[in-house]
Write an enzyme that holds these catalytic residues in place. Structure first.
Site, PDB file in Angstrom:
ATOM      1  N   CYS A 167      -0.515  12.734  -5.897  1.00 32.43           N
ATOM      2  CA  CYS A 167      -0.063  11.520  -6.589  1.00 32.43           C
ATOM      3  C   CYS A 167       0.088  11.772  -8.083  1.00 32.43           C
ATOM      4  CB  CYS A 167      -1.050  10.398  -6.330  1.00 32.43           C
ATOM      5  SG  CYS A 167      -2.751  10.857  -6.598  1.00 32.43           S
TER       6      CYS A 167
ATOM      7  N   GLU B 232      -3.896   2.733  -4.689  1.00 25.31           N
ATOM      8  CA  GLU B 232      -3.523   3.897  -5.503  1.00 25.31           C
ATOM      9  C   GLU B 232      -2.237   4.430  -4.893  1.00 25.31           C
ATOM     10  OE1 GLU B 232      -2.519   7.068  -6.451  1.00 25.31           O
ATOM     11  OE2 GLU B 232      -4.303   8.049  -5.610  1.00 25.31           O
TER      12      GLU B 232
ATOM     13  N   LYS C  80      -9.550   4.516   8.255  1.00 24.65           N
ATOM     14  CA  LYS C  80      -8.417   5.030   9.029  1.00 24.65           C
ATOM     15  C   LYS C  80      -7.724   6.125   8.230  1.00 24.65           C
ATOM     16  CE  LYS C  80      -4.086   4.341   9.538  1.00 24.65           C
ATOM     17  NZ  LYS C  80      -3.780   5.747   9.887  1.00 24.65           N
TER      18      LYS C  80
ATOM     19  N   GLU D 103       9.492   8.868  -6.711  1.00 22.85           N
ATOM     20  CA  GLU D 103       8.509   9.882  -6.341  1.00 22.85           C
ATOM     21  C   GLU D 103       9.049  10.714  -5.176  1.00 22.85           C
ATOM     22  OE1 GLU D 103       4.796   8.763  -4.289  1.00 22.85           O
ATOM     23  OE2 GLU D 103       3.756   9.916  -5.815  1.00 22.85           O
TER      24      GLU D 103
HETATM   25  O1  TXE Z   1       2.453   7.396   3.481  1.00 23.14           O
HETATM   26  P1  TXE Z   1       1.892   5.974   3.880  1.00 23.14           P
HETATM   27  P2  TXE Z   1       3.432   8.375   4.230  1.00 23.14           P
HETATM   28  C1  TXE Z   1       3.971   8.773  -0.857  1.00 23.14           C
HETATM   29  C2  TXE Z   1       4.930   9.931  -0.865  1.00 23.14           C
HETATM   30  C3  TXE Z   1       5.406   9.980   0.548  1.00 23.14           C
HETATM   31  C4  TXE Z   1       5.392   8.520   0.939  1.00 23.14           C
HETATM   32  C5  TXE Z   1       5.287   8.256   2.410  1.00 23.14           C
HETATM   33  O2  TXE Z   1       5.986   9.636  -1.737  1.00 23.14           O
HETATM   34  O3  TXE Z   1       6.699  10.493   0.654  1.00 23.14           O
HETATM   35  O4  TXE Z   1       4.273   7.998   0.285  1.00 23.14           O
HETATM   36  O5  TXE Z   1       4.202   8.971   2.983  1.00 23.14           O
HETATM   37  C6  TXE Z   1      -1.261   4.075   6.619  1.00 23.14           C
HETATM   38  N1  TXE Z   1      -0.697  -0.962   7.254  1.00 23.14           N
HETATM   39  N2  TXE Z   1       2.589   9.178  -0.787  1.00 23.14           N
HETATM   40  O6  TXE Z   1       4.418   7.644   5.089  1.00 23.14           O
HETATM   41  O7  TXE Z   1       2.752   5.304   4.900  1.00 23.14           O
HETATM   42  C7  TXE Z   1      -0.951   5.448   7.167  1.00 23.14           C
HETATM   43  O8  TXE Z   1      -1.270   5.523   8.532  1.00 23.14           O
HETATM   44  C8  TXE Z   1      -1.782  -0.259   6.917  1.00 23.14           C
HETATM   45  C9  TXE Z   1       1.852   9.086  -2.016  1.00 23.14           C
HETATM   46  O9  TXE Z   1       2.622   9.372   4.912  1.00 23.14           O
HETATM   47  O10 TXE Z   1       1.660   5.266   2.612  1.00 23.14           O
HETATM   48  C10 TXE Z   1      -1.818   6.310   6.274  1.00 23.14           C
HETATM   49  O11 TXE Z   1      -3.152   6.278   6.752  1.00 23.14           O
HETATM   50  N3  TXE Z   1      -1.771   1.075   6.790  1.00 23.14           N
HETATM   51  C11 TXE Z   1       0.409   9.130  -1.782  1.00 23.14           C
HETATM   52  C12 TXE Z   1      -1.728   5.594   4.928  1.00 23.14           C
HETATM   53  O12 TXE Z   1      -1.275   4.277   5.221  1.00 23.14           O
HETATM   54  C13 TXE Z   1      -0.611   1.725   7.015  1.00 23.14           C
HETATM   55  C14 TXE Z   1      -0.098  10.021  -0.731  1.00 23.14           C
HETATM   56  C15 TXE Z   1      -0.751   6.231   3.952  1.00 23.14           C
HETATM   57  O13 TXE Z   1       0.504   6.355   4.576  1.00 23.14           O
HETATM   58  C16 TXE Z   1       0.561   1.042   7.359  1.00 23.14           C
HETATM   59  C17 TXE Z   1       0.755  10.053   0.445  1.00 23.14           C
HETATM   60  C18 TXE Z   1       0.489  -0.367   7.485  1.00 23.14           C
HETATM   61  N4  TXE Z   1       1.540  -1.104   7.797  1.00 23.14           N
HETATM   62  C19 TXE Z   1       2.063   9.661   0.363  1.00 23.14           C
HETATM   63  N5  TXE Z   1       1.544   1.945   7.499  1.00 23.14           N
HETATM   64  C20 TXE Z   1      -0.464   9.173  -3.006  1.00 23.14           C
HETATM   65  N6  TXE Z   1      -0.612   8.046  -3.684  1.00 23.14           N
HETATM   66  O14 TXE Z   1      -1.072  10.175  -3.319  1.00 23.14           O
HETATM   67  C21 TXE Z   1       1.019   3.155   7.246  1.00 23.14           C
HETATM   68  N7  TXE Z   1      -0.296   3.030   6.956  1.00 23.14           N
END
Ligand code: TXE
Length: 499
Positions: free
Chosen positions: A291, A257, A182, A392
């Site tokens: 990240c 991660e 996904k 972050e």
């Molecule tokens: O990420 P999410 P978001 C951090 C960064 C950013 C924050 C939020 O600080 O501001 O995260 O970003 C899926 N069960 N990073 O909201 O929610 C979602 O659909 C299962 C750091 O975009 O973590 C997507 O596919 N899955 C990071 C994935 O999780 C779920 C990179 C990541 O989304 C879910 C991006 C649930 N309940 C953001 N809810 C890095 N480590 O590099 C959402 N998702």
């Protein structure tokens, strides 16, 4: 503005059981181009029934041809897939830049590099060996096999869509698992084109399935699905914690991660011509949306004024603009909520008394007014107690923090809940060897920053994550060891006695 090619297909399809399908509901959602601020693609909006169908297909494929195929044959399919990705790299890179607004140079580099993961792990597929154990029981032959886990749910974010998925798919497939992937709702387009290549490469149907949709609608049912054996997740720490808790209900294996607050440390003896661009590229090259962003610059006090002055002067010259233009150095933020979050943090930093040395606003340039930009922003004299030093931001915001000596640099670098990466700039060989051991981070770069490879392990210390991606050992995150016992002595078991 560069030409923005129209998308070939009006409505995109998911990949379930080897077929290109719409969501069962028939619903779609819009994907936005962060530079134009306009919708540019329609992506299927999967529901619970689609997730169920994808997991069912993956579970069936796991018990089918994929399971009985030799590991060498599995590896060869992965090699063919690598070749197909290499042929399509340019197209995939453009799709990624349109969808997430990151620089075309960066997405090109990533898309050209991705085949190496499939080649490397494809090559490892037939080198997964068990052990013969010199067991302490006479006449008994004991050996182990390393076997796949089953269906792996790969959940990925928007910042490096195909690369971060590849870090999961390549080792998982090489180990013989099947996949339901996904991608992020903010950047699903490249995934759906990537998906078209799996069947072409010869993967049996159902081995890789792709469902697109919103995390809050389908994430939980994917993670908790009884037929999912493992969850491999990259994303924010709040979502990561939630995924971990949901997976715990089914005692599933997880790798997480979850980002960081990485320190990029400049000592007074550093070669400044390298350190200054190193600090800039650590945070601004990906508009801070990585990240491993070096979002905290730790600078030795004796060179603090010199470094901040040069840093600000250098960052000021960064060309902000269309991410499809190879000359652009700073692109937009991928999503509107993320831009709001970044601007909010800038407000918090000012309210907490950090000294704003650069940026801090939406750029005042009519030619890019539709894009979701934030100026490269630098705060000086940041204190450890400030939120900007601990949380972050995931945007183009750098906190500069002074330190006196090595001990203080280490103490500050380690003083966050995160531990993903750290960088250091020094010409002192002893220090270059001494310090990495003391830094609580999964990757440490000395006189360089932001390098990753399929060959070298990547992952977080502390709350930056669980498990490792990349490198040979990553394949063991997708395998389990079975112990097999054979009585070669023809003995008659004594009942009621443990052997
Ligand atoms: O990420 P999410 P978001 C951090 C960064 C950013 C924050 C939020 O600080 O501001 O995260 O970003 C899926 N069960 N990073 O909201 O929610 C979602 O659909 C299962 C750091 O975009 O973590 C997507 O596919 N899955 C990071 C994935 O999780 C779920 C990179 C990541 O989304 C879910 C991006 C649930 N309940 C953001 N809810 C890095 N480590 O590099 C959402 N998702």
């Amino acid at each position: 503005m560069t030409t923005r090619p129209p998308l070939a297909t009006e409505k995109l399809s998911m990949l379930i059981d080897g077929r290109s399908v719409a969501a069962q509901s028939g619903d779609f959602f819009e994907s936005f181009d962060p530079f134009t601020g306009k919708a540019w693609a329609l992506v299927p909006r999967a529901g619970v029934a689609d997730v169920d169908a994808a997991v069912h297909a993956a579970a069936t494929a796991f018990r089918g041809e994929w399971r009985t195929m030799t590991a060498s044959a599995r590896g060869q399919i992965m090699m063919r897939f690598a070749d197909l990705v290499a042929e399509e790299a340019e197209k995939l890179a453009v799709l990624e830049t349109r969808d997430n607004g990151k620089l075309i140079n960066e997405m090109r580099m990533q898309c050209k590099y991705i085949p190496q993961w499939f080649r490397f792990f494809g090559g490892l597929a037939d080198k997964i060996e068990g052990r013969v154990i010199p067991i302490d029981k006479p006449g008994v032959f004991n050996y182990t096999r390393r076997e796949p886990l089953g269906v792996v749910a790969a959940i990925t974010p928007w910042n490096s869509p195909l690369m971060l998925a590849t870090w999961k798919l390549a080792p998982a497939l090489a180990a013989g698992n099947t996949i339901v992937w996904k991608p992020s709702e903010f950047s699903s387009v490249s995934a759906l084109f990537f998906g078209l290549l799996f069947e072409k490469a010869g993967f049996p149907k159902g081995v890789v399935n792709i469902v697109t949709g919103f995390g809050n609608e389908i994430g939980d049912c994917l993670v908790t699905h009884p037929d999912v054996a493992k969850v491999a997740f990259t994303g924010g720490d709040a979502t990561g914690r939630r995924v971990y808790q949901s997976a715990a209900g089914g005692l599933k294996k997880v790798t997480l991660e979850l980002g960081g607050k990485s320190a990029n440390i400049v000592f007074a003896d550093a070669k400044m011509e390298a350190a200054i661009p190193g600090l800039v590229s650590g945070i601004f090259a990906a508009t801070g949306q990585t990240c491993i962003a070096g979002s905290r610059a730790l600078v030795q006090r004796s060179v603090y004024d010199e470094v901040t002055e040069k840093l600000v002067a250098f960052a000021k010259t960064a060309r902000i603009g269309d991410p499809l233009d190879p000359e652009t150095q700073v692109g937009p933020i991928t999503t509107l909520p993320q831009r709001a979050k970044v601007l909010d943090y800038i407000g918090v930093a000012n309210a907490e008394g950090a000294a704003q040395l650069l940026g801090g606003r939406i750029p005042d340039d009519a030619s890019i007014a539709d894009g979701w930009f934030v100026e490269p922003t630098i705060f000086g004299n940041v204190k450890q107690s400030m939120r900007i030093a601990q949380e972050e931001v995931f945007g183009p915001v750098l906190s500069v923090i002074p330190f006196e000596d090595e001990d203080e640099a280490v103490a500050i670098a380690n003083d966050t809940i995160y531990g993903l990466a750290a960088g250091m700039w020094t010409q002192d060989l002893g220090r270059a060897i001494r310090l990495p051991e003391r830094l609580e981070a999964g990757s440490v770069w000395v006189n360089m920053y932001r390098a990753t490879s399929y060959l070298s392990p990547f992952g977080g210390y502390k709350q930056s994550g669980i498990g490792r991606e990349n490198g040979q050992t990553a394949i063991y995150e997708y395998l389990q060891e079975k112990s097999i016992w054979i009585d070669a002595g023809n003995s008659i078991p004594a009942p009621f006695v443990q052997r």
